[in-house]
Design an enzyme around this catalytic site. Structure first.
Site, PDB file in Angstrom:
ATOM      1  N   GLY A  90       0.872  -1.160   0.000  1.00 28.74           N
ATOM      2  CA  GLY A  90       0.000   0.000   0.000  1.00 28.74           C
ATOM      3  C   GLY A  90       0.913   1.215   0.000  1.00 28.74           C
ATOM      4  N   SER A  91       0.860   2.007  -1.055  1.00 29.71           N
ATOM      5  CA  SER A  91       1.819   3.095  -1.229  1.00 29.71           C
ATOM      6  C   SER A  91       1.620   4.205  -0.201  1.00 29.71           C
ATOM      7  CB  SER A  91       1.695   3.684  -2.638  1.00 29.71           C
ATOM      8  OG  SER A  91       1.919   2.705  -3.617  1.00 29.71           O
TER       9      SER A  91
END
Length: 376
Positions: A90-91
């Site tokens: 998850g950036s």
């Protein structure tokens, strides 16, 4: 105000999250797309990561997921016997917001989202543009399936495709925008062919030496060139088919030894220097090595090009007679020294002064400040 709300408020105040995207971030929080088990860095773990379970440590899990940091959701493409390389995540919310801002999608825009991952970016695009405007592609079937479940739980239904993102999805094109959450070394020609003239491609772009650029490419008319500039400093996981080679130990003695004219610390002085050097030393990847018994005395900067050339330079006494070892058709350390010298002669440009042109046949040409000023 909870941690995620505080994060969004801080991003908005800093100008990183515009009002046009704020509602999407509020209605599609990252936590809704992060699995119950995530990987956090741990120097004591054999792989360098340990599993953090929401069921076992909910406080720790929420602290990671609602932070501004990247959240690693997969190691080693899902294998359980790998070395511990992060392969899905998850950036960072700040980077996601920045990329969406550079994408400049407006009402009515259609978007091809490359690298579904957790599904979070696809969800944000759906919240902003509507489900029918979004096509998202993921190469890993298990990752794609998990993202599909999470998207459905929020009532979101983008067109989901399991396949090689480098090929895009021609059946849904042409698109107004293409957005990639995985880094490439070369912009795939299918992406350009599937984007409307005047459309925009936003993708992390890097070299094996420095995976550091965010490229915003404006697509030209059919048969014409496309030009873009690097608009930010980012580092994303590589597209699987474009991952750089691993740096391996030399398999033969060096055929050249000598002193270094450059302190190896300066080969990675900052992201701008490393990015500029990487543009001029194609295919070269780096690694730091040392012996546990004497880390400072044996610390070396190792380079290889996966085509028979390698080099290494000692940090301690780097201008000593035996500091540099090189072998193969290329003198890789000499190339790095020359590339840094060129960066200095150019006035130490930041990476945002560099750009990329892609021809109608897919060839890439790098430039400084203007497409007419090609890198030599």
């Amino acid at each position: 105000m909870d941690q995620y709300a505080q994060l969004l408020a801080a991003l908005t105040e800093a100008g990183a999250l515009g009002e046009e995207w704020r509602g999407a971030f509020e209605r599609a929080p990252r936590s809704a797309f992060v699995p119950d088990g995530i990987w956090v860095e741990d120097s004591d773990a054999p792989s360098g990561y340990r599993l953090l379970s929401k069921a076992v440590d909910p406080v720790g899990w929420w602290a990671e997921v609602d932070s501004g940091r990247q959240v690693v959701t997969q190691l080693d493409d899902g294998r359980t016997d790998g070395p511990g390389v992060a392969t899905s995540s998850g950036s960072m919310p700040s980077l996601v917001a920045s990329m969406l801002r550079h994408l400049d999608a407006t009402d009515g825009s259609t978007v091809l989202d490359i690298g579904t991952g957790t599904g979070w970016t696809a969800a944000l695009l759906c919240r902003r543009l509507g489900d029918g405007a979004v096509t998202t592609v993921e190469v890993d079937p298990a990752v794609a399936a998990a993202a599909g479940v999470r998207l459905a739980e929020l009532g979101l239904e983008p067109h989901r495709v399991v396949g090689d993102g480098l090929l895009g999805h021609p059946a849904g094109g042409p698109y107004d925008r293409i957005h990639s959450t995985a880094a490439v070394q070369r912009v795939p020609l299918p992406w350009i062919e599937q984007t409307r003239p005047g459309g925009v491609i936003v993708t992390p772009w890097g070299t094996p030496y420095a995976n550091a650029g965010l490229l915003r490419l404006e697509v030209g008319e059919r048969g014409r060139q496309s030009h873009g500039r690097f608009v930010g400093d980012v580092s994303f996981m590589w597209m699987r088919a474009q991952r750089p080679h691993a740096v391996t130990a030399p398999d033969r003695p060096p055929d050249h030894r000598g002193p270094s004219p450059l302190d190896p610390d300066l080969a990675e002085e900052n992201v701008h220097a490393a990015f500029a050097i990487g543009l001029r030393v194609p295919g070269v990847r780096t690694l730091h090595t040392w012996q546990a018994a004497d880390p400072s005395g044996t610390h070396r900067f190792r380079l290889s090009d996966d085509a028979g050339s390698w080099a290494s330079v000692r940090f301690h006494d780097w201008d000593g007679a035996d500091a540099v070892h090189q072998s193969g058709p290329r003198r890789l350390w000499d190339e790095v020294v020359a590339a840094r010298r060129a960066w200095l002669e150019d006035g130490r440009p930041e990476l945002t002064r560099f750009g990329l042109t892609v021809t109608a046949t897919g060839d890439q040409h790098l430039w400084l400040d203007d497409p007419g000023n090609a890198l030599s």
